[in-house]
Design an enzyme around this catalytic site. Structure first.
Site, PDB file in Angstrom:
ATOM      1  N   THR A  69     -14.797  58.607 -47.822  1.00  0.00           N
ATOM      2  CA  THR A  69     -14.648  57.249 -48.355  1.00  0.00           C
ATOM      3  C   THR A  69     -13.634  56.431 -47.564  1.00  0.00           C
ATOM      4  O   THR A  69     -13.835  55.236 -47.315  1.00  0.00           O
ATOM      5  CB  THR A  69     -14.203  57.305 -49.829  1.00  0.00           C
ATOM      6  OG1 THR A  69     -15.161  58.046 -50.575  1.00  0.00           O
ATOM      7  CG2 THR A  69     -14.055  55.914 -50.419  1.00  0.00           C
TER       8      THR A  69
ATOM      9  N   PHE B  21     -17.053  64.494 -53.879  1.00  0.00           N
ATOM     10  CA  PHE B  21     -16.010  64.810 -52.900  1.00  0.00           C
ATOM     11  C   PHE B  21     -15.661  63.631 -51.996  1.00  0.00           C
ATOM     12  O   PHE B  21     -15.343  63.816 -50.820  1.00  0.00           O
ATOM     13  CB  PHE B  21     -16.415  66.022 -52.059  1.00  0.00           C
ATOM     14  CG  PHE B  21     -17.101  67.074 -52.863  1.00  0.00           C
ATOM     15  CD1 PHE B  21     -16.391  67.857 -53.755  1.00  0.00           C
ATOM     16  CD2 PHE B  21     -18.479  67.246 -52.793  1.00  0.00           C
ATOM     17  CE1 PHE B  21     -17.026  68.803 -54.534  1.00  0.00           C
ATOM     18  CE2 PHE B  21     -19.122  68.184 -53.565  1.00  0.00           C
ATOM     19  CZ  PHE B  21     -18.391  68.972 -54.445  1.00  0.00           C
ATOM     20  N   CYS B  22     -15.725  62.400 -52.546  1.00  0.00           N
ATOM     21  CA  CYS B  22     -15.406  61.193 -51.768  1.00  0.00           C
ATOM     22  C   CYS B  22     -16.255  61.116 -50.499  1.00  0.00           C
ATOM     23  O   CYS B  22     -15.784  60.689 -49.446  1.00  0.00           O
ATOM     24  CB  CYS B  22     -13.925  61.155 -51.408  1.00  0.00           C
ATOM     25  SG  CYS B  22     -12.849  61.014 -52.847  1.00  0.00           S
ATOM     26  N   ASN B  23     -17.513  61.545 -50.600  1.00  0.00           N
ATOM     27  CA  ASN B  23     -18.425  61.494 -49.455  1.00  0.00           C
ATOM     28  C   ASN B  23     -19.814  61.166 -49.973  1.00  0.00           C
ATOM     29  O   ASN B  23     -20.700  62.028 -50.041  1.00  0.00           O
ATOM     30  CB  ASN B  23     -18.422  62.824 -48.694  1.00  0.00           C
ATOM     31  CG  ASN B  23     -19.126  62.741 -47.348  1.00  0.00           C
ATOM     32  OD1 ASN B  23     -20.019  61.923 -47.163  1.00  0.00           O
ATOM     33  ND2 ASN B  23     -18.726  63.594 -46.422  1.00  0.00           N
TER      34      ASN B  23
END
Length: 836
Positions: free
Chosen positions: A143, A414-416
């Protein structure tokens, strides 16, 4: 073979490769990580764990030393400044590069480093006369990388997400010819390792983008820069910037060490640093500015330029202890990569082969490969569990059950988002519908309309064990498998046949870890012929005017003098003068200003027996080799002397223990590397010829005049009423405090200040400048106690200008070598005054 038979250490050893870091691996884990007893921690990609010795050493350090703000110039501040600089070198050393190639800008973390690049990159908007910049990133990015577009979009920059398939499928066969006309700057960002799946992207992509061979660089003219997001990669893998010259590399240190948190760095390739332009400037970043006018000149040093305000210096000092512990426990990142990959690969093999009683698979694993090499896969395993009907089990349910078993995993996206969408088949429209249904990033809504919104991730660290894998796999089998537990034997055998290459395979890159590197020196040891006639003579005769009366060498910087009567001149000055120095536990040079007791250490050089003897009150005498031809266990270190970077080798644990016992703090003895060249700083008017230095501060030699000493002694006598009870020093005590190499008998005090050259015996010298005296002059070289004299008298006599003695450099005649020259007490001196 039944599942329980596969969950054994014997099976693990057959498929895992290297495990641990030596015979005492289990003991080290039990000693260093007692707080995780009974816990299976499998979230190392989020934050790894720190060994307990790091905190003990760190607390001992900051409670024993006084660290001040590095922007000040007092002794505590200089200690901080030097220690922080030492850590910068340690960081660069870890990534196999040097300060000449890269700079370290400390930040609060990887995200702050990315934000710094986004704010400082010279983005160009498209106009009729010039092409606009492109901000491109791999869709499998964190992110914090994607978030850079929030800034670039407002500046009219083209934002272009690139899928991993596009990057290579649309590549050109050859590099594109550089367009000297179009120099529009573009930035491409990609992760060295996906934090979602653990996939490692080729580090060769860096050069491919820079050469405009890979897409999208091959489709757009201009100058392409590469930001390599290394935060996930470097947690368990070695990164050599010699092989991968990315322009910007953001990292977070807690991913590697667990401690300290809130500290990261941006590594900047020096050739690319000048393109970064700042708008805001904070304390410490300006060379000059005006408050009443828009005038600002940035600091010349790259790190100073971008570190707004005071850096988190205590955390940076903690980082030094983290490096020490990691290398002590594991031996280096290559070992960590082998260990963690073996654990991940074993877990992948069994989890992907695990089946319900009806033969359906238990896990859907999100990976591009088959965990067949640590070059392409990190120690990360991402998956969703499925029931016996093939339906996804929500990740929040898995997480809750894992918590009951004291197993710590990570769940979600997972911020992806890019990788999450790609692997789980989530369309853009579904993401928006999920938001409308109430699902946001980080919540526990794991299933929407029967489709998963995220997954489960387990990841390993250097302290992970086989038992962690075993407990996790047994947990899955016990809680989520419809009995009887079965194994897909065909798939298992297929994975075994695709076993990872051994650690000695050519596929595993040989990463040069400088800390611990063996050095093969070629410095020539003095021969019998060159040393013939150097036996000491007992001669106290001062002779006539301008004679050499005393010769002192200081084998260990800031330690006691060793007086000699005849001594060879080496390439760097008097042979073995300041060849060694003492550093504290953080690798920072100790001087008498910081540790006055150094003067009580009396080194002696015994050339013929190849020994440097260390002697001090109350201590047994020990020795270290003058020349060590066995470098098999020699550790290379970096340190600083008067702002200059120096490369040294460690002299071993015996000397370190001896010094630590005597000085009462962790210390080590290090020696300048024989092949390292440090040149004397030149003044603008000086010739281009270089002069090589040992670990001295300024020049090869310091010379003082006895007549000058006697004048200062007389001034001290006349000021005795103001000396607050200080005992009057005799001539020899004053001489010892000025720590000169050469003492001469002159006619007039300070007449040496006006000399430009001189000859002592047959050796020619040039006067390189005056010595600005420091506080060490006030330290009694026999006791280590501090006084105000003779500095106060010298300062009063010279109206605050406290220079005393002159620096010399030797000038060798053509065809001669420095080692062929000898200085002897009693030699005549021929001075040459300045032409002015």
């Amino acid at each position: 073979m039944a599942f329980h038979q596969l969950c054994t250490f014997e099976t693990f050893q057959q498929v895992s490769g290297r495990y641990g870091y030596g015979e005492n691996f289990r003991d080290v884990i039990e000693q260093e990580f007692t707080r995780i007893k009974g816990i299976t921690y499998l979230d190392h990609a989020a934050a790894t764990l720190y060994p307990e010795s790091v905190l003990k050493d760190y607390c001992r350090d900051i409670t024993s030393n006084l660290y001040g703000n590095p922007h000040s110039h007092n002794p505590s501040s200089r200690l901080t400044h030097d220690t922080v600089d030492r850590v910068r070198y340690r960081v660069l050393q870890h990534f196999n590069t040097t300060p000449e190639e890269y700079s370290v800008i400390f930040t609060s973390g990887c995200t702050a480093a990315l934000k710094l690049v986004a704010e400082s990159f010279p983005w160009r908007s498209h106009t009729e006369s010039q092409a606009g910049s492109h901000f491109c990133y791999l869709t499998d990015s964190h992110t914090s990388v994607v978030g850079m577009r929030g800034l670039t979009s407002s500046r009219g920059v083209v934002t272009q997400p690139v899928s991993p398939q596009e990057l290579e499928n649309r590549a050109k066969d050859e590099a594109q010819v550089e367009d000297v006309i179009c120099q529009t700057p573009h930035l491409f960002c990609y992760p060295a390792q996906s934090n979602f799946s653990g996939r490692k992207y080729p580090l060769s992509h860096v050069k491919g983008i820079q050469a405009r061979r890979l897409y999208p660089a091959c489709a757009h003219q201009g100058r392409w820069f590469v930001l390599l997001d290394a935060a996930c990669y470097v947690s368990c893998s070695p990164l050599s910037l010699q092989d991968c010259p990315a322009d910007f590399i953001p990292i977070s240190f807690y991913k590697i060490f667990g401690f300290p948190t809130g500290l990261g760095a941006l590594l900047v390739r020096n050739d690319a640093a000048d393109i970064l332009k700042k708008t805001y400037f904070g304390g410490g970043t300006a060379a000059a500015y005006l408050s009443g006018e828009d005038y600002y000149v940035q600091a010349a040093n790259i790190s100073d330029r971008f570190e707004d305000g005071t850096v988190s210096f205590l955390d940076i000092i903690g980082l030094n202890h983290a490096f020490e512990a990691l290398y002590r426990i594991t031996g280096g990142m290559h070992n960590i990569q082998q260990h963690t990959f073996g654990l991940a690969r074993y877990t992948y093999m069994l989890l992907s082969s695990l089946c319900h009683g009806n033969g359906r698979p238990v896990a859907h694993i999100y990976t591009e490969g088959q965990f067949d090499s640590p070059i392409t896969q990190g120690a990360v395993l991402n998956f969703n569990l499925m029931d016996s009907n093939g339906q996804i089990i929500g990740y929040s349910q898995v997480d809750r059950m894992a918590n009951l078993y004291n197993i710590h995993v990570r769940t979600g996206c997972f911020c992806n988002t890019g990788a999450c969408q790609s692997f789980l088949g989530i369309t853009n429209q579904r993401v928006k519908r999920n938001l409308q249904a109430g699902h946001v990033c980080g919540d526990n809504i794991d299933i929407v309309d029967g489709q998963p919104t995220g997954s489960v991730r387990v990841s390993f660290g250097y302290m992970s064990t086989f038992e962690d894998c075993q407990k996790f796999l047994n947990f899955v089998a016990e809680c989520f498998v419809e009995k009887p537990v079965t194994v897909d034997q065909e798939r298992l055998q297929e994975l075994k046949r695709a076993a990872a290459p051994s650690e000695d395979s050519n596929e595993s890159p040989s990463i040069k870890i400088t800390n611990g590197e063996v050095y093969k020196g070629d410095e020539k040891k003095p021969t019998e012929a060159s040393l013939k006639g150097f036996q000491l003579r007992d001669s106290n005769s001062h002779g006539e005017a301008y004679t050499l009366t005393n010769i002192y060498i200081y084998p260990i910087k800031s330690c006691g003098a060793y007086e000699v009567h005849d001594w060879p001149v080496g390439p760097l000055g008097l042979l073995y003068d300041r060849g060694w120095m003492v550093v504290n536990g953080n690798g920072v040079c100790l001087s008498q200003k910081r540790e006055p007791r150094l003067c009580l250490i009396r080194p002696q050089v015994h050339i013929r027996s190849n020994k440097l003897l260390l002697q001090a009150p109350g201590m047994d005498t020990i020795s270290v080799p003058l020349e060590n031809n066995n470098h098999s266990h020699t550790r290379v270190c970096h340190s600083k002397v008067c702002g200059d970077r120096v490369e040294t080798v460690d002299c071993g644990d015996e000397a370190a223990s001896w010094l630590s016992d005597f000085l009462g703090q962790p210390c080590r003895l290090i020696k300048q590397r024989p092949d390292f060249t440090r040149e004397m700083k030149k003044r603008p008017s000086e010739a281009a010829t270089s002069t090589s230095l040992s670990l001295v501060n300024e020049a090869q030699y310091l010379m003082i005049n006895r007549a000058s000493v006697e004048l200062i002694q007389n001034l001290m006598s006349s000021r005795q009423d103001d000396s607050e009870g200080d005992q009057l020093l005799d001539t020899q005590s004053v001489i010892s405090r000025f720590r000169a190499n050469l003492v001469i008998a002159g006619v007039e005090p300070f007449e040496e200040d006006n000399w430009s050259h001189l000859i002592i015996g047959s050796t020619q010298f040039m006067v390189a400048g005056h010595c600005g005296r420091c506080h060490m002059v006030g330290i009694d070289q026999d006791t280590g106690s501090k006084t105000k004299e003779p500095l106060m008298s010298l300062s009063a006599y010279r109206s605050g200008k406290v220079t005393f003695g002159v620096y010399l450099t030797h000038q060798l005649t053509e065809g001669s070598t420095a080692a062929a020259n000898v200085l002897s007490v009693g030699s005549l001196i021929q001075p040459k005054p300045n032409s002015s």
